[in-house]
Design an enzyme around this catalytic site. Structure first.
Site, PDB file in Angstrom:
ATOM      1  N   ARG A  90       0.842  -1.190  -0.122  1.00 31.62           N
ATOM      2  CA  ARG A  90       0.055  -0.224   0.000  1.00 31.62           C
ATOM      3  C   ARG A  90       0.827   1.234   0.005  1.00 31.62           C
ATOM      4  O   ARG A  90       0.323   2.300  -0.850  1.00 31.62           O
ATOM      5  CB  ARG A  90      -0.864   0.174   1.308  1.00 31.62           C
ATOM      6  CG  ARG A  90      -1.995  -1.181   1.341  1.00 31.62           C
ATOM      7  CD  ARG A  90      -3.146  -0.542   0.100  1.00 31.62           C
ATOM      8  NE  ARG A  90      -3.993  -1.729  -0.147  1.00 31.62           N
ATOM      9  CZ  ARG A  90      -4.250  -2.481  -1.052  1.00 31.62           C
ATOM     10  NH1 ARG A  90      -3.560  -2.123  -2.356  1.00 31.62           N
ATOM     11  NH2 ARG A  90      -5.268  -3.462  -1.336  1.00 31.62           N
ATOM     12  N   GLU A  93       2.054   1.647  -3.501  1.00 29.92           N
ATOM     13  CA  GLU A  93       0.695   2.096  -4.201  1.00 29.92           C
ATOM     14  C   GLU A  93       0.765   3.392  -4.129  1.00 29.92           C
ATOM     15  O   GLU A  93       0.366   4.275  -5.129  1.00 29.92           O
ATOM     16  CB  GLU A  93      -0.571   1.360  -3.774  1.00 29.92           C
ATOM     17  CG  GLU A  93      -1.632   1.376  -4.589  1.00 29.92           C
ATOM     18  CD  GLU A  93      -2.878   0.875  -4.273  1.00 29.92           C
ATOM     19  OE1 GLU A  93      -3.512   0.450  -5.224  1.00 29.92           O
ATOM     20  OE2 GLU A  93      -3.119   0.627  -2.949  1.00 29.92           O
ATOM     21  N   SER A 116      16.326  14.026  -1.898  1.00 26.04           N
ATOM     22  CA  SER A 116      17.177  13.059  -1.447  1.00 26.04           C
ATOM     23  C   SER A 116      16.833  11.978  -0.463  1.00 26.04           C
ATOM     24  O   SER A 116      15.812  12.069   0.404  1.00 26.04           O
ATOM     25  CB  SER A 116      18.537  13.685  -0.555  1.00 26.04           C
ATOM     26  OG  SER A 116      19.028  12.730  -0.157  1.00 26.04           O
TER      27      SER A 116
END
Length: 162
Positions: A90, A93, A116
């Site tokens: 998740r 995602e 960074s």
């Protein structure tokens, strides 16, 4: 015989478990972020000499051999199967879904460059939402690094050849 990363991480996790402390509690005692403490105990980050006494105080059962091992530069890596773990999936995602917009806002606010992941802080916090339900706040706090225009007169390797 040298231990592998997984067995060292397992030993570190056992010390944490025995302490009964959460990553956030250890973070408060060491002055680190909770995610960095987790990284240390997974051998994904290097324990710095100034922090070692604080970690030893927070985890008194941490043996000297593990402290010494943690002070070595780690092999930063991950198990490719980790993506199958639902929380990690998740998170990936969410970054994939919002990534393009985040990138555009970074460029709009800072210019052409990146955030960074080396000069970087990360934490996880628990808050109550407006509906009173628990929410997870993941903070990614990275230094902005602008892309450089590659001028040959700034290229040190070329300057040495002249």
């Amino acid at each position: 015989m040298e231990e592998n990363k997984a067995s060292i991480a397992n030993r570190l996790q056992a010390v944490k478990h025995k302490s009964g402390k959460s990553y956030s509690e250890l973070a408060a005692e060491t002055g680190l972020t909770n995610v960095y403490v987790a990284q240390l105990l997974k051998r994904q980050a290097q324990l710095k000499p100034d922090t070692a006494p604080k970690l030893r105080a927070a985890l008194p059962d941490l043996p000297e051999d593990l402290i010494q091992e943690m002070m070595k530069p780690p092999m930063r890596s991950y198990d490719p199967n980790l993506i199958q773990e639902p929380t990690v999936y998740r998170l990936n995602e969410a970054i994939m879904h919002f990534g393009e917009s985040i990138k555009e806002i970074i460029n709009e606010e800072f210019g052409d460059g990146i955030m960074s992941a080396i000069d970087f802080y990360c934490s996880v916090d628990k808050v109550k939402g407006v509906d009173g339900k628990d929410r997870a706040v993941v903070t990614l706090d990275g230094k902005f690094l602008p892309y450089t225009e590659q001028k040959s007169e700034h290229m040190v390797s070329r300057l040495r050849l002249q």
